[in-house]
Structure formats: structure tokens, C-alpha cells
Scaffold this active site. Structure first.
Site, short mmCIF file in Angstrom:
data_model
loop_
_atom_site.label_atom_id
_atom_site.label_comp_id
_atom_site.label_asym_id
_atom_site.label_seq_id
_atom_site.Cartn_x
_atom_site.Cartn_y
_atom_site.Cartn_z
N GLU A 154 9.55 14.33 -19.91
CA GLU A 154 10.91 14.87 -19.75
C GLU A 154 11.22 15.20 -18.29
O GLU A 154 11.40 16.37 -17.92
CB GLU A 154 11.11 16.10 -20.62
CG GLU A 154 11.13 15.79 -22.10
CD GLU A 154 11.59 16.97 -22.95
OE1 GLU A 154 11.61 18.09 -22.45
OE2 GLU A 154 11.91 16.74 -24.12
N GLU A 310 10.13 12.73 -29.76
CA GLU A 310 9.93 14.14 -30.12
C GLU A 310 11.12 14.62 -30.92
O GLU A 310 12.27 14.27 -30.61
CB GLU A 310 9.86 15.04 -28.87
CG GLU A 310 8.60 15.00 -28.08
CD GLU A 310 8.66 16.03 -26.93
OE1 GLU A 310 9.36 17.05 -27.06
OE2 GLU A 310 8.02 15.77 -25.90
C1 GAL Z 1 10.17 19.28 -25.14
C2 GAL Z 1 8.87 19.03 -24.42
C3 GAL Z 1 7.66 19.34 -25.29
C4 GAL Z 1 7.87 20.65 -26.02
C5 GAL Z 1 9.15 20.57 -26.81
C6 GAL Z 1 9.45 21.78 -27.63
O1 GAL Z 1 11.19 19.54 -24.25
O2 GAL Z 1 8.78 17.71 -23.98
O3 GAL Z 1 6.52 19.37 -24.49
O4 GAL Z 1 7.89 21.68 -25.11
O5 GAL Z 1 10.21 20.41 -25.91
O6 GAL Z 1 10.69 21.68 -28.28
#
Ligand code: GAL
Length: 686
Positions: A154, A310
């Protein structure tokens, strides 16, 4: 150059999540792998934040633990989205080079203690990132489980801009490259206003906090530069990985519609678009915004499938209040991503953390292990996803595209001296997409210069910064029969923030057949009326005094205030198509009425009866339409159904209508139709 495109090495829809085995003992690893298999997990992302565990001291590596877990995963048929582990620096690197810490606009250095504590321009950081990426590639480039490279994590999540002295030096080099000479820069930045003339390059700084409003072109260039600085960092790792492992696809995980980075340019250099999506569980209509985010993701690489890398199995832990996802919502939201072109579903993270900043963030496997609701639901989803295998590789069919333009986004949000701070690029884009969504049209994203092939309608909610190439592309599209809709405050300035001769809409003047005499923003406590054939609607935020050519038809007029009686929405026949201008910021009902008018005149179906919870999207391959019908609400919904459609989720042929229960979903396979399938709502309980 590889002759075949590099792709994710996986023969199924991807299912899995981030995995942090270095937070757990090896006994737990064995349980993890067993439960992963049971849940249908076929890929995991690691070791994203593990640089300190992999290189505990400068030049001293500890690969053994990673060797073991990668082998264990692969022996169990679980592929690896292998991170280069460069998302955050080890403490020893930062302490040896304190100058690589990022600085904020007020001159404060950010400290170690969280993640991503680096200045993107830092030469030391860049050198170390390249070294680590090479070490990872040399160590694991031939691992049979390696399916994808996951670069950094990110970009820009915590630090997307840095105002430190190193960034200032880099900014100057970037400006020299863009403008060549100091005279060129002075001319571009319009320095005669407020005595801004520069007499030496090293007088130029990053735009730190100044006594008053900053130079708009300097602010805009800093946005462009900062996105480019991060892109250079990405490219640096890509170059290393392509050299060592030329056949392995690379990605970095995006953050949906993220203001700070121009994802069109990031997507150009990677092989697969991946996204991290966290729709707010407390918002019952967060799926509407998600649909625009996913529309962008599939469009960044020309409609190719992307991957949801994710998402949350239930609550996040970074909001002020973190509400869990209701039962069934994990499934329907995951299927929404697949509907919109994702070839899989992945979560942050596999096993819920026991300690640290994210211990309250939900995971596939919650604190209660196998018994946790998130595990039961994600396991069921993993198995169900296997039935959707036929959709893998297919592409979404959309008739409408929405222009996403980072320059205009930055220009209208980085600058303090504007007619109104209330007209926000992102809000405009979201409001326009929301109206189209309600009418039953999913939107793709496009650049303002196209290509627009295959679309019937192209909408540009706000093109504040415009140029002749955009106008030529949009004009050619309408000449050939397309419908163009341009939103307020468009065609205002050029790329150096200079107002076009004659004012807005600058290069779009001929296409739209209107001129803007004055922008007329509304006070915060003001609402005006706009009258259309379909009724009178509220205008909030913004209006414009426009004057129209003789061949322009007025479709809506201001109905109160100083502009009472003046045109608010216009359309003009342009070639075989038409060009609309919407000069105001209507509420949802008003925008829906305007877009219903637009779609109807363009011969595109629009729903008479809208229900915000109904989401219908079609993916298709050469022979088959896969129409995802999703109910994001708590009440049942009934829709009509193409004859003979079979629901891939149940294996059953569906009758004429389909009723979806609360958070229900169906994926209807039917022979590919000429027109994009359009399902009508037959009942609603609203
Ligand atoms: C994203 C990040 C992850 C984790 C996740 C939690 O922004 O890439 O590592 O922190 O959020 O929602």
C-alpha cells in the site's frame, strides 16, 4: 522481454489472505495449513512486514524460518504471493540513517514505532530496497510456490508526501526535467503574482506551510512529483525482479480510489492490478462506493481481471468505531468484488493477531480459532467460490464509463484559492456513479483521453484541468454516436493552472455549446432548486451562470436564487451522438433524474424503480454471460431473470423471477446476449 504476458500462477480463483507466520510458533503453522486447506485457501501473501526478522543485522540474513514456512505451504498446495518485505525499514537502517525519516508539511520528522517510516526519495532507502528485493528474488525466485511478487505494501498508506530536504532536492530535479529552465518554471508557475519569481533552482522548496495560500501550480506540481517519486520506488523494485525472475508477475496492492497516487501510471508498469478494499461495515450502502472502486480496478489494465488482495472478514481496527460485518455480508461483499472482475478473494489476514496494532482486526480465523464465526463464514465462502471457476478470466460488460483523472482531482483539492472548497472531485465522482448505480448501470473508469471503445456513455464528473487531447477524444466519441456528459467546473485551467482564454469550459466549448460566465457557488446554508421535466430537485454546493448556443437544448433550469430561469443542464447533438453539460451539484434524487434522462435518450435501459441494495453486474467470456445478482440489504428482493439461466452457486436453473433473501446472491450463467443483460426489479419492500 517475455513473449507471453506475466500472470498470476494459479489455476483457480485465488482464495486466501495475508499471513504473518513470524508472529506464531511452528506448531501453529501446522494448524494454520490444515485449516487453510479445509477452507479452500490456495494462496497467501507473506512476509510483508518481516524485513527485521529476515535481516536482523546489516547483511546478516535469517532465511531459515521463511524457507520452512514456504515449503510447508507449497507442500500443502498453497501458493505464495511473495512480498519483497520492503514495506517498512528495520530499526538498524533508520538509526544508521536518521535522515531517511519522512518530514511533514510543518517540518516535523516522523519517528520509528509504526510502519512505512521512510522518505520515498531517500537514496539510502532506495539502495536498501533494491538490495532487499534482489536478495529475496535470488533466494526464492525458483521456489515452485512463487505465484506473484507483492512489492512493498500500500504505497502511500501512511506517508505519501514528504517535505524533507532530500525530497526538496528531488523535487527540483523533477521540475528541471519538466520545465528545462528556470524561466520555463517561472512562466509555468505564474510567478508574477504575489512576487514568486525564482532566481536559482535551490531557492525552490517543497510547499511547506507558508503565511498564506500557496502558489497553485507549485502545489499541483508537488502532488504530481510525490506520486512520481513513489512510482520510481515501485519501478526500482520491478526492475530488479524482472532481471532476476523475468517470468513472475509483479503487483503492489492499491487502496481503491486513492487520491495521492496516479494509479493509471502505476498500473502501466505492473502485471496484475490488486486492491485492498475495506467498505465500512457500519454503512449499509458501502457497496455502492465499492462498485466504483472495483470499476476503477478492472479498468486500470484495460478490463483485465484484477485481484482483491485484502478485505476484512468482519471488523477493521483502524476506524474510530469498528463495527463487525453482519452474517452473510462477508459473502455478498466478496462476491461483489468477483462480480466486478476480481479473479479471487483475499483477506487481511489469515489468523487474527494476538498482539500489536491489529489484534482487534478481524481475520479469517478469529481469536476463537475454528469456532469463530469469521472462520465458519470464510470457510463456506472458500468452498463456494470453487463453483465460480467458470467466471475466471471473464470480463465485465459495462456500457457506461466515468472519467477518473488524477490531475483534476489534485488540482481541485490541493489548492486553497478556488471559488469553493465544497466542490470536491471525489464526492462528485461518487455522486455521479451512485446515480448510475441506482439506475442499474455499473461503470468502468476511463482516462479523459480514452479509449472509449465499446461504451455508449462517457461521463466526466469534473475535469477542472483540461487539454485539447481530452476534448478531441470526447468529441470523436460523440461524433461516432456516443453520449458525453461533462460536470461542473470543467475545462477551467490548463496543466499549469492557467485559465483558458474566454474561460470555462475551455477546450470543451465547442463540443458542449455553452460558455460559463461566472461560477456561482452556494453558501453552506443555502439550497437552490433546479427544475427538470421529471420534477424539481435540490441544488446544493454549486451553480454556474452559463450561456448556451442556439443549437443547445436546455433540459433543466435553475428554479430559485440569483440564477432563477438560467440553464442548469444542457444537451447538444454532437455528430451522431450528444454532449451534455451539468452545471450544478444536485442531490441524489436530482442526479438520478438527470441521468435517467441521459440514459433514456441514449437508448440505454434505466431502472424505473430503484433499490440501492440491488447490485447487478455481468462478466462474460466469448460464449457466456455470468450475471451476478446481489442483495446488499436485509430485505428480500425479486428480479426478472434471462430465460434458461442457471445459478452457478446452486447449480439450479432459475425460473422467470429470482428472489434473493437478505444478503443473498446468485450468479446466473446464460448464453452470451448481444446487449448487456439488464435485470429489472419486480418487487421491492422499501
Ligand atoms: C491495510 C494494510 C494491512 C492491514 C490492513 C488492515 O491497509 O495493507 O497491512 O493493516 O490494512 O485493515
Amino acid at each position: 522481454m517475455a513473449t507471453t504476458p506475466r500472470a498470476l500462477r494459479l489455476d483457480a480463483l485465488a482464495y486466501g489472505g495475508d499471513y504473518n507466520p513470524d508472529q506464531w510458533s511452528e506448531d501453529v503453522w501446522r494448524e494454520d495449513v490444515r485449516l487453510m486447506r479445509e477452507a479452500g485457501v490456495n494462496i497467501v501473501s507473506l512476509p510483508i512486514f518481516s524485513w527485521p526478522q529476515l535481516e536482523p543485522q546489516p547483511g546478516v540474513y535469517d532465511w531459515a524460518w521463511l524457507d520452512r514456512i514456504l515449503d510447508l505451504l507449497w507442500e500443502n498446495g498453497i501458493a505464495i504471493d511473495l512480498a519483497t518485505a520492503t514495506a517498512t525499514p528495520p530499526s538498524w537502517l533508520l538509526r544508521a540513517h536518521p535522515e531517511m525519516r519522512p518530514m511533514d508539511a510543518e517540518g516535523h520528522l516522523l519517528e520509528f514505532g509504526s510502519r512505512q517510516v521512510y522518505c520515498p526519495s531517500s537514496p539510502v532507502w532506495r539502495e536498501n530496497v533494491a538490495r532487499m528485493a534482489r536478495a529475496m528474488a535470488e533466494r526464492y525466485g525458483n521456489h515452485p510456490g512463487l505465484a506473484l511478487w507483492h512489492i512493498s505494501n500500500e504505497y502511500g498508506d501512511h506517508v505519501s508526501r514528504c517535505w524533507c530536504p532530500e525530497s526538496a532536492r528531488h523535487f527540483r530535479r523533477w521540475l528541471q526535467n519538466r520545465y528545462g529552465t528556470l524561466d520555463g518554471l517561472n512562466e509555468a508557475w505564474g510567478v508574477n503574482v504575489w512576487g514568486q519569481r525564482y532566481t536559482a533552482w535551490d531557492h525552490i522548496e517543497t510547499p511547506k506551510k507558508a503565511p498564506g495560500p500557496g502558489n497553485p501550480t507549485q502545489l499541483l506540481d508537488f502532488e504530481r512529483f510525490s506520486s512520481d517519486a513513489m512510482l520510481e520506488l515501485f519501478q526500482l523494485e520491478i526492475d530488479v525482479l524482472r532481471e532476476v525472475t523475468p517470468d513472475i508477475a509483479v503487483t503492489t496492492n492499491f487502496m481503491s480510489m486513492f487520491r495521492d497516487l496516479d494509479y493509471w501510471r502505476f498500473a502501466e508498469v505492473e502485471d496484475l492490478v490488486t486492491d485492498d478494499a475495506y467498505p465500512e461495515p457500519a454503512d449499509p450502502i458501502s457497496h455502492v462506493g465499492a462498485s466504483l472502486n472495483y470499476g476503477l480496478m478492472r479498468s486500470l489494465k484495460d478490463g483485465q481481471p484484477w485481484l482483491l488482495l485484502e478485505s476484512s472478514a468482519s471488523a477493521t481496527s483502524w476506524r474510530d468505531v469498528n463495527v463487525p460485518k453482519a452474517p452473510g455480508r462477508i459473502r455478498v461483499e466478496s462476491l461483489q468484488a468477483v462480480a466486478h472482475g476480481s479473479d479471487g478473494v483475499m483477506f487481511f489476514q489469515w489468523r487474527q493477531a494476538k498482539y500489536g496494532q491489529e489484534k482487534f482486526h478481524s481475520s479469517m480465523l478469529g481469536h476463537r480459532g475454528e469456532k469463530s464465526r469469521s472462520y465458519r463464514e470464510t470457510k463456506a465462502l472458500g468452498l463456494e467460490l470453487q463453483r465460480l471457476e467458470p467466471v475466471r478470466g471473464s470480463r465485465v460488460r459495462s456500457r457506461v464509463a466515468l472519467v477518473v483523472d488524477w490531475d483534476s482531482w489534485w488540482g481541485s483539492s490541493a489548492i486553497e484559492s478556488l471559488p469553493s472548497q465544497r466542490l470536491q472531485w471525489a464526492q462528485q465522482a461518487r455522486a455521479w456513479q451512485r446515480a448510475l448505480y441506482l439506475l442499474g448501470q455499473p461503470v468502468d473508469a476511463v482516462r479523459a483521453t480514452g479509449p472509449f471503445d465499446g461504451y455508449d456513455v462517457v461521463v466526466a464528473p469534473n475535469l477542472y484541468i483540461a487539454d485539447a487531447a481530452q476534448s478531441a477524444a470526447l468529441t470523436a466519441f460523440s461524433e461516432a454516436g456516443g453520449t458525453v456528459v461533462v460536470g461542473p467546473f470543467s475545462g477551467v485551467v490548463d496543466a499549469t493552472e492557467k485559465v483558458f482564454d474566454g474561460g470555462a469550459p475551455g477546450p470543451f466549448r465547442e463540443l458542449l455549446g455553452i460558455e460559463v460566465d461566472e461560477q456561482w457557488p452556494l453558501r453552506d446554508d443555502d439550497t437552490e432548486r433546479v427544475e427538470t421535466a421529471a420534477g424539481t430537485f435540490a441544488n446544493v454546493v454549486w451553480s454556474e451562470w452559463i450561456e448556451e448556443d442556439a443549437d443547445v437544448e436546455v433540459r433543466a433550469r435553475y428554479g430559485s436564487g440569483e440564477l432563477d430561469g438560467h440553464p442548469a443542464v444542457t444537451v447538444r447533438a454532437a455528430g451522431k451522438g450528444s454532449a451534455w453539460y451539468v452545471s450544478c451539484v444536485l442531490d441524489d434524487e436530482g442526479l438520478t433524474a438527470v441521468f435517467r434522462d441521459v440514459l433514456t435518450r441514449a437508448g440505454i435501459p434505466a431502472r424505473d424503480q430503484v433499490d440501492v441494495h440491488l447490485d447487478v453486474v455481468t462478466r462474460a467470456d466469448a460464449d457466456t454471460d455470468y450475471t451476478f445478482v446481489l442483495n446488499h440489504g436485509r430485505d428480500p428482493l425479486t428480479v426478472d431473470v434471462p430465460a434458461g439461466a442457471r445459478d452457478l452457486l446452486t447449480g439450479q436453473t432459475v425460473a422467470d423471477t429470482l428472489t434473493l433473501p437478505r444478503y443473498g446472491a446468485a450468479v446466473l450463467a446464460s448464453p452470451r446476449a448481444g446487449a448487456v443483460p439488464f435485470l429489472t426489479l419486480t418487487t421491492t419492500t422499501d
